[in-house]
Design an enzyme around this catalytic site. Structure first.
Site, PDB file in Angstrom:
ATOM      1  N   ASP A  23       0.972  -1.290   0.009  1.00  0.00           N
ATOM      2  CA  ASP A  23       0.031   0.065   0.153  1.00  0.00           C
ATOM      3  C   ASP A  23       0.769   1.049  -0.057  1.00  0.00           C
ATOM      4  O   ASP A  23       1.570   1.293   1.111  1.00  0.00           O
ATOM      5  CB  ASP A  23      -0.877  -0.114   1.385  1.00  0.00           C
ATOM      6  CG  ASP A  23      -1.642   1.355   1.433  1.00  0.00           C
ATOM      7  OD1 ASP A  23      -1.527   2.088   0.650  1.00  0.00           O
ATOM      8  OD2 ASP A  23      -2.415   1.316   2.521  1.00  0.00           O
ATOM      9  N   LYS A  86       2.804  11.001  -3.499  1.00  0.00           N
ATOM     10  CA  LYS A  86       1.881  10.397  -4.093  1.00  0.00           C
ATOM     11  C   LYS A  86       0.817  11.608  -4.842  1.00  0.00           C
ATOM     12  O   LYS A  86       0.376  11.248  -6.019  1.00  0.00           O
ATOM     13  CB  LYS A  86       0.867   9.493  -3.437  1.00  0.00           C
ATOM     14  CG  LYS A  86      -0.149   8.592  -4.046  1.00  0.00           C
ATOM     15  CD  LYS A  86      -0.746   7.816  -2.963  1.00  0.00           C
ATOM     16  CE  LYS A  86      -1.831   6.874  -3.666  1.00  0.00           C
ATOM     17  NZ  LYS A  86      -2.135   6.004  -2.377  1.00  0.00           N
ATOM     18  N   ASP A 210     -12.608   5.319   2.328  1.00  0.00           N
ATOM     19  CA  ASP A 210     -11.327   5.602   2.744  1.00  0.00           C
ATOM     20  C   ASP A 210     -11.016   6.835   3.305  1.00  0.00           C
ATOM     21  O   ASP A 210     -10.722   7.718   2.116  1.00  0.00           O
ATOM     22  CB  ASP A 210     -10.376   4.920   1.409  1.00  0.00           C
ATOM     23  CG  ASP A 210      -9.226   4.926   1.727  1.00  0.00           C
ATOM     24  OD1 ASP A 210      -8.668   5.505   2.771  1.00  0.00           O
ATOM     25  OD2 ASP A 210      -8.179   4.400   1.037  1.00  0.00           O
TER      26      ASP A 210
HETATM   27  P1  ADP Z   1      -2.864   7.476   3.691  1.00  0.00           P
HETATM   28  O1  ADP Z   1      -3.904   6.505   3.175  1.00  0.00           O
HETATM   29  O2  ADP Z   1      -3.409   8.865   3.319  1.00  0.00           O
HETATM   30  O3  ADP Z   1      -1.610   7.223   3.832  1.00  0.00           O
HETATM   31  P2  ADP Z   1      -3.570   6.441   6.430  1.00  0.00           P
HETATM   32  O4  ADP Z   1      -4.638   5.632   6.194  1.00  0.00           O
HETATM   33  O5  ADP Z   1      -2.218   5.822   7.072  1.00  0.00           O
HETATM   34  O6  ADP Z   1      -3.396   7.555   5.449  1.00  0.00           O
HETATM   35  O7  ADP Z   1      -4.399   7.532   7.632  1.00  0.00           O
HETATM   36  C1  ADP Z   1      -3.513   8.217   8.237  1.00  0.00           C
HETATM   37  C2  ADP Z   1      -4.397   9.191   9.127  1.00  0.00           C
HETATM   38  O8  ADP Z   1      -5.058   8.455  10.148  1.00  0.00           O
HETATM   39  C3  ADP Z   1      -3.525  10.324  10.126  1.00  0.00           C
HETATM   40  O9  ADP Z   1      -4.081  11.473   9.737  1.00  0.00           O
HETATM   41  C4  ADP Z   1      -3.745   9.904  11.612  1.00  0.00           C
HETATM   42  O10 ADP Z   1      -3.852  10.787  12.149  1.00  0.00           O
HETATM   43  C5  ADP Z   1      -5.012   8.823  11.359  1.00  0.00           C
HETATM   44  N1  ADP Z   1      -5.218   8.070  12.651  1.00  0.00           N
HETATM   45  C6  ADP Z   1      -4.584   7.178  12.887  1.00  0.00           C
HETATM   46  N2  ADP Z   1      -4.810   6.410  13.851  1.00  0.00           N
HETATM   47  C7  ADP Z   1      -5.968   7.017  14.394  1.00  0.00           C
HETATM   48  C8  ADP Z   1      -7.037   6.916  15.487  1.00  0.00           C
HETATM   49  N3  ADP Z   1      -6.749   5.930  16.348  1.00  0.00           N
HETATM   50  N4  ADP Z   1      -7.979   7.706  15.577  1.00  0.00           N
HETATM   51  C9  ADP Z   1      -8.006   8.833  14.581  1.00  0.00           C
HETATM   52  N5  ADP Z   1      -7.270   8.922  13.600  1.00  0.00           N
HETATM   53  C10 ADP Z   1      -6.355   8.146  13.265  1.00  0.00           C
HETATM   54 MG    MG Z   2      -4.469   4.775   2.054  1.00  0.00          MG
END
Ligand code: ADP
Ligand code: MG
Length: 618
Positions: A23, A86, A210
């Site tokens: 991913d 990205k 998502d």
């Molecule tokens: P991407 O797909 O854009 O790379 P992610 O799916 O990894 O992103 O999501 C990252 C986001 O998820 C960040 O904004 C992070 O703060 C948030 N996040 C991670 N854990 C939690 C949580 N327990 N509660 C709320 N938000 C969260």
């Molecule tokens: Mg993602």
């Protein structure tokens, strides 16, 4: 096309070789694999954690850091720290110019439709190279954790990624030394992680929601006979968990009467507040009030206040869900499953509102950070032929494409595409008044057409005489179920058209396919470097051509100093061209562009401004 067994089609060069699922996220990236017990598992390379922040830092002495180690440099060395790459993948400057302020690093503004580049120090990087560095880090972590070479991968992309963004992702994988078996849509991977779509008998309509760090998308998928079709996507590429953090930080700034103009000067405090806000947000998973301090500043907030702050943002995502349904021409009761993806779906309010909107419980049992990578690993396992329960479709064993400037292969139908399939792209001319275009069709994985197999060549004649870059030639590849490839070329302004048919499988056997795949992997790195140099050279040649033409036509509108200065820049670019140094060439292109851009604006000559449009063909 001959029926190829799936092992061959996926290039099973080392049969026991592991295939990972990756991913490649905007905020975080991660890698997963299928363990010996047949379960998908994310890779945690001892102590480094599962999530690799998608951040690259370039040190002053040339060392490159990726992930958590690079994150700290966002505050201390923002110009040399690249994040959210990205967003730039497969994009032209024209695509991204409206949100350039978002980035702290330098995006080259060449005001054209060629792909963006990023300048760090005196080096130029493409988003493909930067994504390649992140993928290389993931590959190395996987190799270290699994104690085995990792050469093959399935990589996920958002469902809304276009052809050029998908190709860029493939190229990034190649640069990292990975054979990219397939590019899979993120919502498809998420469904697979929940086992949805694994049974070829089942027909289902699924909504995948998502919400990541900086982007939001919702996709409606129709799954039938093991085939995933994207019915619609909707979303906002600038909405995500970062907005929740910002809302909390702004709330504290107001409560503590912090002067905003003063704060703007204080990068460190801004960042500390942001990080504290993220901590508060995450803490609401297990507590209802957050109470800490940064020095004198009180960082207090309760869950209800937090939810009030983010409600408008969450409502926006619900509106997107509504739009996605509308575009798919479906009603809520026609959705069978709702899947939650992305770290930000851990926020209780998000889950509640999505579940209420769809009128059903949502799937959230799989870790939302990991679900896409886990699904990619399952897809990899399917491609490896390890799951007999899944329908395998006929696929093209080798990529099909055409020759573009500099003898480069431009893939139109990537290998492993299911057939029948159809794909196309738009091209243009490289010379003023060019009335014929040679279209040469190739098969293979190498970047240089000289290393691939030629299938056909024909000429599109009768293009009306126009300046270079103006004709629009659509080239379509239609591969039918019998493996016959029809190539169509149409110049859109005049309607002139030409068409040929070939059978790509003719005269090729399994051994040759395997050999071609093998060669493409052993030469991947050299190939990509060669491609990048050729692309730089082609760009330089086109710009010199355009500028010289411009001077001929409009020379009288420039003063003597401007003429001589332009000539100096052109000469410098010509010298750079002869060195074969890609960075130097980009540097001189940049200088020439910066110097001559005002002239074009002054003379209002569109020719120079629209020069270098798309890929051109001699
Ligand atoms: P991407 O797909 O854009 O790379 P992610 O799916 O990894 O992103 O999501 C990252 C986001 O998820 C960040 O904004 C992070 O703060 C948030 N996040 C991670 N854990 C939690 C949580 N327990 N509660 C709320 N938000 C969260
Ligand atoms: Mg993602």
């Amino acid at each position: 096309m001959a029926k190829v067994s799936i092992n061959l089609a996926t290039g099973s060069i080392q049969k026991e070789d592991i295939i990972v699922g990756i991913d490649l996220g905007t905020t975080n990236s991660l890698v997963a694999f299928i363990d010996p017990d047949k379960n998908p598992k994310v890779i945690n390379d001892t102590g480094k954690g599962v999530l690799v922040p998608s951040i690259v830092h370039f040190g002053s002495t040339g060392e490159i850091k990726v992930g958590n180690e690079a994150k700290d440099f966002l505050i201390t060395d923002p110009q040399n720290t690249v994040f959210s790459v990205k967003r730039l993948l497969g994009r032209s400057y024209a695509d991204v110019k409206n949100y350039q302020n978002f980035f702290s690093y330098k995006i080259i503004d060449d005001d054209s439709e060629s792909l963006v580049k990023i300048k760090v120090g005196d080096k130029f990087y493409t988003p493909i190279e930067l994504s390649g560095l992140i993928l290389k880090e993931l590959k190395e972590r996987a190799e270290h954790a699994l104690k085995t070479p990792v050469n093959r991968a399935v990589i996920t992309v958002p469902a809304y990624f276009n052809d050029s963004q998908r190709q860029a992702t493939r190229d990034a994988g190649k640069l990292a030394g990975l054979d990219v078996l397939r590019i899979v849509n993120e919502p498809t991977a998420a469904s697979l992680a929940y086992g949805i779509g694994l049974n070829p008998e089942e027909t289902k309509t699924v909504a995948v929601y998502d919400l990541g760090g900086g982007t939001f998308d919702v996709s409606i998928l129709q799954i039938q006979n093991g085939i995933f079709e994207v019915l619609s996507t909707n979303g906002d590429t600038f909405l995500g968990g970062d907005d929740f953090d910002r809302a909390i930080a702004d709330y504290w700034i107001e409560k503590n009467n912090i002067d905003k103009t003063e704060l703007a000067q204080n990068r460190e405090l801004t960042q500390q507040l942001r990080l504290k806000a993220e901590e508060a947000k995450k803490s609401f998973a297990h507590q209802s009030i957050f109470n800490q301090q940064i020095g004198e500043i009180w960082c207090t907030i309760d869950r209800n206040t937090f939810e009030d702050l983010i409600l408008p943002k969450v409502q926006q995502t619900i509106d997107s869900c509504q739009n996605a349904l509308k575009d798919a021409k479906l009603t809520i009761d026609q959705i069978d499953e709702v899947i939650m993806v992305g770290g930000s779906t851990r926020t209780a309010l998000v889950k509640k509102m999505v579940s209420e909107f769809f009128g059903r419980p949502v799937h959230d049992a799989v870790n939302p950070d990991e679900v896409v990578a886990l699904g990619a690993a399952i897809q990899a396992d399917v491609l490896a032929g390890n799951r007999s329960d899944i329908l395998l479709l006929d696929v093209t064993p080798l990529s099909l494409g055409i020759e573009t400037m500099g003898g480069l292969m431009d893939t139109i139908i990537p290998r492993n595409s299911k057939i029948p399939t159809k794909a196309g792209r738009q091209y243009t001319t490289s010379k003023d008044g060019q009335v014929n275009m040679k279209i040469a069709v190739y098969q293979g994985e190498r970047d240089l057409i000289s290393e691939n197999r030629k299938l056909a060549e024909f000429e599109l004649k009768g293009i009306p005489s126009m300046p270079a870059g103006f004709p629009k030639v659509d080239i379509n590849f239609i591969l039918n179920a019998d493996g016959i490839l029809k190539i169509q070329a149409i110049e859109l302004r005049s309607g002139v058209k030409q068409e040929v048919e070939v059978k790509p499988a003719y005269g090729i056997n399994d051994d040759l396919v395997e050999q071609m795949l093998m060669d493409s992997i052993t030469h991947a790195k050299d190939d990509v470097s060669a491609r990048m140099l050729i692309e730089a050279k082609t760009e330089a040649e086109q710009i010199i051509y355009q500028v010289e033409r411009f001077m001929e036509k409009n020379g009288t509108l420039l003063n003597a100093e401007e003429i001589s200065e332009t000539n100096i820049h052109v000469e410098a670019l010509k010298v750079a061209l002869s060195t074969g140094d890609k960075d130097l060439i980009h540097n001189k292109i940049d200088n020439l562009n910066n110097y001559t851009r005002p002239f074009a604006e002054r003379v209002m000559d569109v020719a120079i401004a629209t020069a270098m449009k798309g890929k051109s063909i001699e």
